[in-house]
Design a protein around this motif. Structure first.
Motif, short mmCIF file in Angstrom:
data_model
loop_
_atom_site.label_atom_id
_atom_site.label_comp_id
_atom_site.label_asym_id
_atom_site.label_seq_id
_atom_site.Cartn_x
_atom_site.Cartn_y
_atom_site.Cartn_z
N GLU A 24 4.12 -6.19 3.82
CA GLU A 24 3.70 -5.26 4.88
C GLU A 24 4.81 -5.10 5.91
OE1 GLU A 24 1.70 -3.23 6.08
OE2 GLU A 24 -0.23 -3.37 5.06
N ALA A 25 4.61 -4.17 6.83
CA ALA A 25 5.51 -4.03 7.98
C ALA A 25 4.70 -3.50 9.16
CB ALA A 25 6.65 -3.10 7.67
N ASP B 155 5.90 1.13 7.01
CA ASP B 155 4.50 0.76 6.74
C ASP B 155 3.89 1.80 5.81
OD1 ASP B 155 1.92 -0.15 6.76
OD2 ASP B 155 1.50 0.43 8.81
N ASP B 156 3.95 1.68 4.47
CA ASP B 156 4.43 0.49 3.81
C ASP B 156 5.30 0.89 2.63
OD1 ASP B 156 4.70 -2.18 3.15
OD2 ASP B 156 2.80 -2.29 2.10
N GLU C 5 -5.26 1.90 2.31
CA GLU C 5 -5.22 0.69 3.13
C GLU C 5 -5.45 1.06 4.59
OE1 GLU C 5 -3.42 -2.56 5.62
OE2 GLU C 5 -2.95 -0.45 5.61
N GLU C 6 -4.75 2.08 5.04
CA GLU C 6 -4.84 2.46 6.45
C GLU C 6 -6.25 2.89 6.82
OE1 GLU C 6 -2.61 1.79 8.39
OE2 GLU C 6 -0.67 1.83 7.37
N HIS D 73 0.83 -1.21 0.00
CA HIS D 73 0.00 0.00 0.00
C HIS D 73 0.86 1.25 0.00
CE1 HIS D 73 0.13 0.92 4.41
NE2 HIS D 73 0.17 -0.38 4.56
ZN LIG Z 1 0.55 -1.33 6.42
#
Ligand SMILES: [Zn+2]
Length: 783
Positions: free
Chosen positions: A207-208, A147-148, A180-181, A135
């Motif tokens: 992802e992270a 992220d990300d 995404e968030e 994302h």
């Molecule tokens: Zn993320």
């Protein structure tokens, strides 16, 4: 003349040392098996973390949530980089509803205006599609380097490598999602609306949730056996089927959820250690461990190349594999073996106990008693691990606001392990001296509990059953061999059984601490106890406590038995002290505070709000009292409880809600509304009074389900992220002919210009969350 007791003692000491050496080697190998590779410069067709990191620095310059100007710049950058590789990126510009059942949607249906950047790297004779997904948006509180931007940059570097080498057989689709968030809206838009998604395919999502550690493959779609085989051939496979089970219990979602629910298959990977920066302003490029980025990229590129060369129509399986890392490989076996293996482990432990009793080394009573008292460390160690964290929070109350882990949790994790060892040693000495259970009965009992766990998990969480079943089986077989042989063979069997337990359980212990964080350290302690129980025969080799001694000899034996426990307890205290001194808050590692501001335009009043579980010193100048629900005036916040305080009203315009048309038919009204923020905002929300039934709703051109979760005085509602400048078009069919009450709210980010706001001192920072620093303005309309 030689003293036979002395010879036995010397032999025993050599055997003990050799066993410890074997276990230490196994331990090092187990730790190494879950370490990321070192970042390196690869050739033109390889993955270079350094090249990828240049993209991280270009993307993560400042927060860039969905709909923001900064996110627009990120999109432009991505399009130009992909064009530079000779690809033809397209921007999927659309409105989408939320993907997956997110907790952030508590205050209504999530929608967003998203812009996904989508590109095909065409194959020579494609048999299916591989989707590389990450994302592009960050949260509003941080620049999202890990992220990300890490995932997006990895995909850019993979695209570069793929376009530099020979073309693959299959199409590879790069899906750089938006929103995404906010609501997984970009991924949802792709699977619902993009023609490239209509035949499904295999997703590799990156992802992270932190800044370091191995890139763990922690989630798959169901029936993953064939894909796990592919993943196992990646250069550094780190993943366990237990993580898949744990993840299902956590309230987390990623883009992968939207793909999985749409019938895609695939793998989801993330690095998760260093979680104190998660979603925070400290999620900067400088926080990133380049080794983690290398790990992400090495594995994703290898999996893409492997899948890219296969006939994807033949890549099918009908069950989930069990898998876990071991030095140099990913051990895996089909799901259908989980039950039989757990059963076999139990039978082997029973056989071990039976043989020991037959040989006169223990009795049925001792075995039963040993099994009962072995429950003591299994329960006590996790409880004490939780107490350990409570004590650290008492000493350093700011830890209570850290969402997952402190900045430097390593010493605390070691402290938990030392505490677990102290419990095991103390219990072992006590069982011997006071209970006279005997070493053989305790060894059988320890393996017995592992076998029971294997059976229980085989039914409840099959992916985790191996944690009990495999060490129980190998430990019992080793025990049987030790009983049937003598001398060195016996010691070798004990060492081999212990080594397997270390290799199976230690990587999972290491992965579990960052996964669940110190607030759930008890789970790590639980698995560490299981490892300790599997190693009881080794403990016995190390400090034999001869049973049957009397008087002074017995007393000194008790003292000797207590030494390891006291040493481990001292190590616990030392670890805690070192941890507290190493992990201090400063400007680069600030304590995390949460504050929001809401202006009620109906009566020009304002309030501060905070979600901190225990109000911190800085935050206490704004909020006080007991937490309470605020959804009567702020329905978008859902039923969550917060502390509040009176604030000065700021001169800010409320969102405008206008009735553009009103059609009545029978007992219903069809309302065409326009919700238009009057200032730059990140999102806008609208809620309808609870008594009014909404039978149909179209928002921003997208039809949504009008179902509501009952929540205070407000019913149907939505949160729209990235609203267009001319407002959001809303068409509602309501079952009433009378006036309808609405609550409109919008939200922007940043409190620093508000009257009465005092800047945070150095060392006090912002909690990474979806609502930190939110500035909301709300107004009621009756139309
Ligand atoms: Zn993320």
């Amino acid at each position: 003349m030689t003293d036979p007791a002395l010879v036995t003692g010397v032999r025993r000491a050599i055997a003990a040392l050799a066993t410890v050496a074997v276990l230490a080697l196994a331990g090092v190998a187990a730790i190494w098996s879950v370490r990321p590779p070192a970042a390196h410069d690869a050739g033109p067709t390889g993955f270079s973390a350094r090249r990828a990191f240049q993209q991280v620095e270009a993307i993560a310059t400042r927060p860039h949530p969905v709909g923001s100007a900064a996110q627009g710049e990120v999109h432009d950058h991505l399009v130009s980089v992909l064009r530079g590789l000779g690809l033809s990126p397209e921007v999927q510009d659309t409105v989408s509803v939320e993907g997956g059942a997110l907790s952030s949607s508590a205050g209504g249906i999530g929608l967003a205006h998203v812009r996904n950047v989508v590109t095909v790297v065409p194959g020579t004779a494609s048999t299916g599609r591989i989707f590389l997904v990450a994302h592009t948006d960050s949260v509003q509180t941080g620049p999202g380097a890990n992220d990300d931007a890490a995932g997006v940059s990895s995909i850019l570097e993979i695209a570069r490598a793929l376009t530099s080498g020979p073309r693959l057989r299959n199409d590879v689709v790069l899906v750089l999602t938006d929103g995404e968030e906010a609501c997984l809206c970009g991924a949802k838009a792709f699977v619902d609306q993009n023609p490239l998604a209509k035949d499904g395919g295999i997703v590799v999502n990156l992802e992270a949730r932190g800044s370091s550690g191995p890139a763990i493959m922690f989630e798959t779609a169901t029936d993953n056996r064939a894909l796990i085989d592919v993943y196992a051939h990646a250069p550094h496979p780190v993943g366990t089927s237990f993580a898949v089970e744990i993840y299902r219990l956590l309230p987390n979602d990623t883009d992968f959820t939207a793909f999985r629910e749409a019938g895609f298959t695939g793998l989801n990977s993330a690095y998760i250690d260093g979680a104190a920066v998660y979603h925070a302003p400290t999620d900067l490029p400088s926080s990133m461990d380049l080794d983690s980025l290398q790990h992400h990229g090495d594995n994703a590129l290898a999996v893409t190349r492997d899948l890219g060369g296969r006939d994807l129509s033949t890549l099918k399986s009908s069950d989930d594999a069990t898998y876990f890392p071991a030095p140099g490989l990913l051990v895996r076996y089909p799901g259908e073996l989980v039950g039989p293996l757990a059963g076999l482990a139990l039978i082997a432990v029973i056989a071990f106990g039976w043989l020991a009793r037959r040989r006169g080394l223990t009795t049925g009573r001792k075995l039963a008693g040993g099994f009962a008292i072995t429950l003591v460390p299994i329960v006590v160690a996790p409880v004490l691990a939780q107490v350990f964290w409570l004590v650290l929070k008492l000493i350093r109350p700011e830890y209570g606001a850290m969402p997952i882990d402190p900045y430097r949790p390593q010493w605390y994790r070691l402290g938990v392990l030392a505490l677990t060892a102290a419990v095991l040693f103390a219990w072992y000495a006590w069982s011997h001296r006071i209970r006279r259970a005997g070493p053989v009965a305790l060894a059988v009992a320890g393996l017995g509990w592992l076998a029971v766990l294997g059976i229980a998990l085989a039914t409840a969480m099959p992916g985790g059953s191996y944690l009990g079943a495999v060490p129980a089986l190998t430990g019992a077989v080793a025990g049987i061999v030790a009983l049937l042989t003598r001398g060195w063979w016996s010691a070798l069997a004990i060492a081999a059984g212990g080594a397997v337990a270390v290799i199976v359980l230690l990587p999972t212990v290491i992965m579990l601490f960052p996964a669940l964080g110190m607030p759930m350290a008890g789970v790590g302690a639980f698995l560490a106890v299981l490892l300790g129980l599997a190693l009881l025969p080794v403990i016995e080799l190390l400090h034999p406590i001869a049973a049957g001694q009397r008087g002074l000899a017995a007393l000194s034996a008790v003292r000797r038995g207590a030494v390891p426990a006291l040493a481990a307890l001292l190590a616990t205290v030392v670890c805690a002290a070192v941890g507290l001194s190493v992990d201090r808050f400063d400007a680069a590692h600030p304590s995390l505070t949460h504050l929001m501001y809401a202006l009620d335009a109906d009566n020009n009043t304002a309030q501060w709000l905070s979600k901190e579980p225990k109000v911190q010193h800085w935050t206490s100048q704004y909020v006080s009292g007991n937490p309470r629900q605020v959804n009567a005036t702020l329905p978008a916040f859902g039923p969550e409880e917060m502390r509040t305080g009176t604030a000065q009203p700021a001169d800010l315009p409320a969102p405008k809600l206008t009735l553009e048309s009103d059609t009545r038919s029978g007992d219903s009204r069809v309302l065409k509304l326009r919700l238009q923020p009057q200032r730059p905002v990140r999102f806008a929300t609208l809620h309808v009074a609870a008594g009014v039934t909404v039978t149909a709703a179209t928002i921003g051109g997208r039809e949504v389900s009008p179902t509501v979760k009952p929540d205070g005085p407000w019913g149907f509602g939505f949160v729209f992220h990235g609203p267009p400048a001319d407002g959001i078009e809303v068409t509602l069919t309501v079952k009433t002919t009378g006036p309808v009450k609405f609550r409109a709210m919008d939200g922007s980010d940043g409190l620093t210009t508000l009257p009465g706001f005092h800047p945070r001192p150095a060392g006090v920072g912002i909690l990474g969350s979806h609502s930190s620093e939110l500035l909301a303005v709300a107004k009621t309309y009756t139309l």
